[in-house]
Design a protein around this motif. Structure first.
Motif, PDB file in Angstrom:
ATOM      1  N   PRO A  93       1.004   5.673  -5.496  1.00 61.93           N
ATOM      2  CA  PRO A  93       0.331   5.605  -4.179  1.00 61.93           C
ATOM      3  C   PRO A  93       0.997   4.597  -3.250  1.00 61.93           C
ATOM      4  CG  PRO A  93      -1.289   5.686  -5.941  1.00 61.93           C
ATOM      5  CD  PRO A  93       0.048   5.530  -6.611  1.00 61.93           C
ATOM      6  N   LEU A  94       1.435   3.456  -3.804  1.00 58.05           N
ATOM      7  CA  LEU A  94       2.112   2.462  -2.958  1.00 58.05           C
ATOM      8  C   LEU A  94       3.428   3.008  -2.421  1.00 58.05           C
ATOM      9  CD1 LEU A  94       1.677  -0.928  -4.840  1.00 58.05           C
ATOM     10  CD2 LEU A  94       0.697  -0.257  -2.642  1.00 58.05           C
ATOM     11  N   GLY A  95       4.168   3.688  -3.302  1.00 60.03           N
ATOM     12  CA  GLY A  95       5.441   4.265  -2.884  1.00 60.03           C
ATOM     13  C   GLY A  95       5.239   5.281  -1.773  1.00 60.03           C
ATOM     14  N   ARG A  96       4.210   6.111  -1.916  1.00 60.17           N
ATOM     15  CA  ARG A  96       3.933   7.117  -0.888  1.00 60.17           C
ATOM     16  C   ARG A  96       3.513   6.454   0.425  1.00 60.17           C
ATOM     17  NH1 ARG A  96       0.763  12.719  -1.072  1.00 60.17           N
ATOM     18  NH2 ARG A  96       0.473  12.927   1.159  1.00 60.17           N
ATOM     19  N   HIS A  97       2.665   5.444   0.306  1.00 57.65           N
ATOM     20  CA  HIS A  97       2.190   4.737   1.502  1.00 57.65           C
ATOM     21  C   HIS A  97       3.364   4.148   2.278  1.00 57.65           C
ATOM     22  CE1 HIS A  97       0.977   1.012   3.576  1.00 57.65           C
ATOM     23  NE2 HIS A  97      -0.092   1.703   3.917  1.00 57.65           N
ATOM     24  N   ASP A  98       4.277   3.467   1.548  1.00 55.15           N
ATOM     25  CA  ASP A  98       5.382   2.791   2.224  1.00 55.15           C
ATOM     26  C   ASP A  98       6.409   3.792   2.752  1.00 55.15           C
ATOM     27  OD1 ASP A  98       3.987   0.588   1.550  1.00 55.15           O
ATOM     28  OD2 ASP A  98       5.416  -0.216   0.107  1.00 55.15           O
ATOM     29  N   MET A  99       6.558   4.922   2.040  1.00 53.55           N
ATOM     30  CA  MET A  99       7.471   5.958   2.535  1.00 53.55           C
ATOM     31  C   MET A  99       6.935   6.541   3.844  1.00 53.55           C
ATOM     32  SD  MET A  99       8.661   9.515   0.772  1.00 53.55           S
ATOM     33  CE  MET A  99       7.047  10.248   0.973  1.00 53.55           C
ATOM     34  N   GLU A 100       5.620   6.758   3.896  1.00 55.57           N
ATOM     35  CA  GLU A 100       5.042   7.310   5.127  1.00 55.57           C
ATOM     36  C   GLU A 100       5.208   6.336   6.290  1.00 55.57           C
ATOM     37  OE1 GLU A 100       1.763  10.260   3.056  1.00 55.57           O
ATOM     38  OE2 GLU A 100       1.081   8.362   3.920  1.00 55.57           O
ATOM     39  N   ALA A 101       5.154   5.033   5.972  1.00 52.20           N
ATOM     40  CA  ALA A 101       5.338   4.032   7.034  1.00 52.20           C
ATOM     41  C   ALA A 101       6.757   4.106   7.593  1.00 52.20           C
ATOM     42  CB  ALA A 101       5.048   2.637   6.483  1.00 52.20           C
ATOM     43  N   ILE A 102       7.756   4.210   6.719  1.00 58.08           N
ATOM     44  CA  ILE A 102       9.146   4.234   7.211  1.00 58.08           C
ATOM     45  C   ILE A 102       9.427   5.537   7.946  1.00 58.08           C
ATOM     46  CG2 ILE A 102      10.316   5.171   5.140  1.00 58.08           C
ATOM     47  CD1 ILE A 102      11.720   2.212   6.943  1.00 58.08           C
ATOM     48  N   LEU A 103       8.757   6.618   7.538  1.00 59.60           N
ATOM     49  CA  LEU A 103       8.983   7.899   8.219  1.00 59.60           C
ATOM     50  C   LEU A 103       8.492   7.875   9.663  1.00 59.60           C
ATOM     51  CD1 LEU A 103       8.187  10.463   5.391  1.00 59.60           C
ATOM     52  CD2 LEU A 103      10.367  10.159   6.567  1.00 59.60           C
ATOM     53  N   LYS A 104       7.623   6.916   9.989  1.00 59.62           N
ATOM     54  CA  LYS A 104       7.143   6.811  11.374  1.00 59.62           C
ATOM     55  C   LYS A 104       8.099   6.008  12.250  1.00 59.62           C
ATOM     56  CE  LYS A 104       2.329   7.218  10.066  1.00 59.62           C
ATOM     57  NZ  LYS A 104       1.223   6.442   9.509  1.00 59.62           N
ATOM     58  N   SER A 105       9.180   5.503  11.658  1.00 56.68           N
ATOM     59  CA  SER A 105      10.138   4.728  12.442  1.00 56.68           C
ATOM     60  C   SER A 105      10.679   5.565  13.590  1.00 56.68           C
ATOM     61  CB  SER A 105      11.302   4.300  11.545  1.00 56.68           C
ATOM     62  OG  SER A 105      12.460   4.106  12.323  1.00 56.68           O
ATOM     63  N   PRO A 106      10.722   5.016  14.791  1.00 61.66           N
ATOM     64  CA  PRO A 106      11.264   5.790  15.919  1.00 61.66           C
ATOM     65  C   PRO A 106      12.715   6.181  15.706  1.00 61.66           C
ATOM     66  CG  PRO A 106      10.847   3.492  16.531  1.00 61.66           C
ATOM     67  CD  PRO A 106      10.243   3.704  15.181  1.00 61.66           C
TER      68      PRO A 106
END
Ligand code: SF4
Ligand code: SF4
Length: 220
Positions: free
Chosen positions: A203-216
């Protein structure tokens, strides 16, 4: 502007294997004949050179100008407080401003605007640039000085170092970014035209991956 053939290996989560993949990718490309520039952009703890068994060399010191207010000259006009872009200076009218060094960019605006020439500038070393070679791999990196908080300035200096390098010497560029989604990661992503996102099945890995995917820089 993105550099040709530059791949950023990134991922919001630390410890997911990002550096392992970046270094192995560089080694694999080198083994099959490519000349590789590896940019270790993990400015808080660049250690790709250890993975590669490489002797890194010091390529420069990262030094910024820091202001010091001469209290005998300051009348508390607060012009320096008004112009400081990072709120590194704060104070009340009529008092000598307080200086919060960790927020200072070393831009000199305060010294330039001070009407009483009350701000003198010193120098402070906040990090080091490195380079090294291992076979067909050239590595560059920048390391923050222990205890320093200004990682974005270290990343900025690494970007400048990167831009000085003649890219015609290389076929591939691999950029190993910091974990997280803060400014040093974004500065590294701006150098790349592709990104490889490394994560782990948690879950942590998914959470942090989703955060980086929002990078402009990834959405662009
Ligand atoms: S601009 Fe100069 S005189 Fe005014 S508060 Fe700042 S240091 Fe003091
Ligand atoms: S050098 Fe720039 S960032 Fe630092 S205190 Fe002065 S105005 Fe603010």
């Amino acid at each position: 502007m993105a550099e040709l053939n530059a791949v950023a290996v990134t991922g919001g989560k630390g410890g997911a294997g990002k550096s392992t993949i970046a270094v192995n990718l560089a080694a694999l490309l080198s083994d099959i004949g490519y000349r590789v520039l590896l940019v270790d952009a993990d400015v808080d703890n660049p250690n790709d050179y250890i993975y590669l068994g490489m002797e890194r060399r010091e390529a420069g010191r990262i030094v910024i100008r820091t202001p010091a207010i001469d209290q005998s000259l300051c009348d508390g006009c607060l012009e320096c407080v008004r112009i400081c872009p990072t709120h590194a200076l704060l104070g009340k009218k009529g008092n000598v401003p307080l200086f919060f060094e960790d927020s200072c960019l070393g831009c000199s605006l305060c010294a330039e605007i001070c009407p009483r020439k009350a701000i003198k500038e010193g120098k402070k070393e906040i990090g080091t640039l490195y380079d090294g070679e291992s076979g067909k791999i050239k590595m560059i990196s920048a390391a923050i000085r222990p205890g320093e908080a200004r990682s974005p300035l270290i990343a900025h200096n690494l970007v400048r170092f990167f831009r000085q390098i003649d890219k015609n010497q290389f076929d591939k560029i691999i950029i190993d970014t910091c974990p997280g989604v803060a400014n040093p990661v974004m500065q590294a992503l701006r150098l790349a035209d592709h990104a490889l996102i490394v994560t782990e099945p948690t879950p942590l890995g998914r959470h942090d991956m989703e955060a980086i995917l929002k990078s402009p820089h990834l959405l662009a």
